[in-house]
Motif scaffolding. Structure first.
Motif, mmCIF file in Angstrom:
data_model
loop_
_atom_site.group_PDB
_atom_site.id
_atom_site.type_symbol
_atom_site.label_atom_id
_atom_site.label_comp_id
_atom_site.label_asym_id
_atom_site.label_seq_id
_atom_site.Cartn_x
_atom_site.Cartn_y
_atom_site.Cartn_z
ATOM 1 N N GLU A 1 -18.048 -19.056 -11.227
ATOM 2 C CA GLU A 1 -20.010 -18.505 -11.398
ATOM 3 C C GLU A 1 -20.410 -17.718 -10.320
ATOM 4 O O GLU A 1 -20.736 -16.929 -10.957
ATOM 5 C CB GLU A 1 -20.803 -19.658 -12.084
ATOM 6 C CG GLU A 1 -19.681 -20.678 -13.111
ATOM 7 C CD GLU A 1 -20.256 -19.865 -14.277
ATOM 8 O OE1 GLU A 1 -21.368 -18.872 -14.498
ATOM 9 O OE2 GLU A 1 -19.474 -19.411 -15.291
ATOM 10 N N ILE B 1 -8.044 -24.862 -16.564
ATOM 11 C CA ILE B 1 -8.463 -23.160 -16.579
ATOM 12 C C ILE B 1 -7.903 -21.786 -16.607
ATOM 13 O O ILE B 1 -6.649 -22.137 -15.546
ATOM 14 C CB ILE B 1 -9.792 -23.544 -15.367
ATOM 15 C CG1 ILE B 1 -10.697 -24.398 -15.244
ATOM 16 C CG2 ILE B 1 -10.421 -21.589 -15.277
ATOM 17 C CD1 ILE B 1 -12.274 -23.955 -14.365
ATOM 18 N N ARG C 1 -10.409 -28.531 -10.796
ATOM 19 C CA ARG C 1 -11.718 -27.595 -11.625
ATOM 20 C C ARG C 1 -13.091 -27.612 -11.206
ATOM 21 O O ARG C 1 -13.593 -26.442 -11.667
ATOM 22 C CB ARG C 1 -10.879 -28.379 -13.175
ATOM 23 C CG ARG C 1 -11.984 -27.580 -13.936
ATOM 24 C CD ARG C 1 -11.448 -28.106 -15.596
ATOM 25 N NE ARG C 1 -11.546 -29.606 -15.876
ATOM 26 C CZ ARG C 1 -11.893 -30.363 -16.364
ATOM 27 N NH1 ARG C 1 -13.294 -29.841 -16.908
ATOM 28 N NH2 ARG C 1 -11.878 -31.353 -16.269
ATOM 29 N N MET D 1 -14.370 -23.364 -11.594
ATOM 30 C CA MET D 1 -14.878 -23.080 -12.378
ATOM 31 C C MET D 1 -16.459 -22.755 -11.229
ATOM 32 O O MET D 1 -17.647 -21.575 -11.598
ATOM 33 C CB MET D 1 -15.890 -24.121 -13.136
ATOM 34 C CG MET D 1 -14.765 -23.701 -13.951
ATOM 35 S SD MET D 1 -15.063 -22.514 -15.318
ATOM 36 C CE MET D 1 -16.341 -22.408 -15.379
#
Length: 272
Positions: free
Chosen positions: A222, A29, A214, A218
């Protein structure tokens, strides 16, 4: 699938027109750097330290530093001519060897090979030949002006090419500090460690391994996008430095020990 190279593979007088496709992808990312005060992206400029001014691409030349602050300047035309002289768009298989003869330390990047329109028959022949012989092909290829050593092998129904390091690119094990003497191993500790390995041995299933960091990153992104309150998980305790190997090994064995199967009991029916 994006084509990164077009050319041919040859072994003997057999020539196979092929295309090269990257077999793996980087799923890291990417995070941007912003100015903390106003959240504006930070940009980087190329600045000459001697003149203390910004330079453009037209002002830059390439050079090799052969000693401290001493350079051999290489003209763009010289580099381009050298590249063209060595840019052979073919992969010649030099040798055939067994895969297990190559230590994984040599492997670098994997590419899928697909046949061009006229190369399907020869492609299938090479694939079948490698399967039947149990061998892989050792070859050379030039990708992006860099000569690479590579191997060609079968992966499922496809041919793959894996670039590998040249021997002088692999550092000597002798340069690694503090490697212990192999004779310091206590037999009882070794026997217990082997039992632990046996308990943890299973068939390799790549689908069971995930990038937990990861996934968590994420999820954090979010949650912040949605304006949710972000909770910080407690840190997992780190293991202490191992001072008693046998205790650590035994504890590991106990932790990974599979529960014994429950005994089935049979009930006897009473006579009515």
């Amino acid at each position: 699938m994006h084509t990164v190279w077009k050319g041919s593979i040859s072994f003997g007088l057999v020539n196979i027109p092929v295309k090269l496709h990257a077999a793996t992808e980087n799923k890291d990312i990417k995070l941007r750097q912003l100015h903390k005060e106003c959240h504006t992206p930070i940009s980087y400029k190329k600045v000459c330290e001697g003149c203390e001014k910004e330079v453009t691409e037209e002002d830059i030349v390439k050079a090799y530093e052969y000693s401290k602050n001493k350079y051999v300047v290489l003209d763009a035309e010289e580099l381009e001519n050298l590249r063209k002289e060595n840019e052979d768009k073919s992969v010649e298989i030099i040798d055939f060897v067994k895969l297990e003869e190559i230590d994984p330390i040599y492997f670098e990047k994997t590419y899928f090979l697909s046949p061009d329109a006229t190369g399907s028959k020869a492609y299938a022949l090479l694939r079948k030949t490698l399967e039947e012989s149990g061998k892989i092909g050792v070859a050379k290829i030039i990708i992006r002006s860099k000569e690479q050593l590579a191997v060609v092998r079968v992966y499922k129904d496809a041919l793959v090419m894996e670039t590998i390091h040249f021997p002088d690119e692999v550092r000597s094990v002798g340069d690694v500090p503090n490697i212990p003497d192999v004779d310091t191993v206590v037999q009882k500790e070794l026997d217990t460690a082997l039992m632990l390995v046996e308990q943890l041995t299973t068939e390799f299933d790549p689908s069971k391994y995930t990038d937990e960091y990861r996934t968590a990153l994420m999820q954090l992104i979010e949650d912040k996008k949605a304006g949710s309150t972000v909770s910080v998980n407690e840190k997992r305790p780190l293991p202490d430095n191992v001072t008693d190997l046998m205790s650590a090994l035994q504890a590991s064995l106990d932790k990974t020990k599979k529960p014994a199967p429950r005994k089935r009991t049979t009930r006897t029916k009473k006579n009515a």
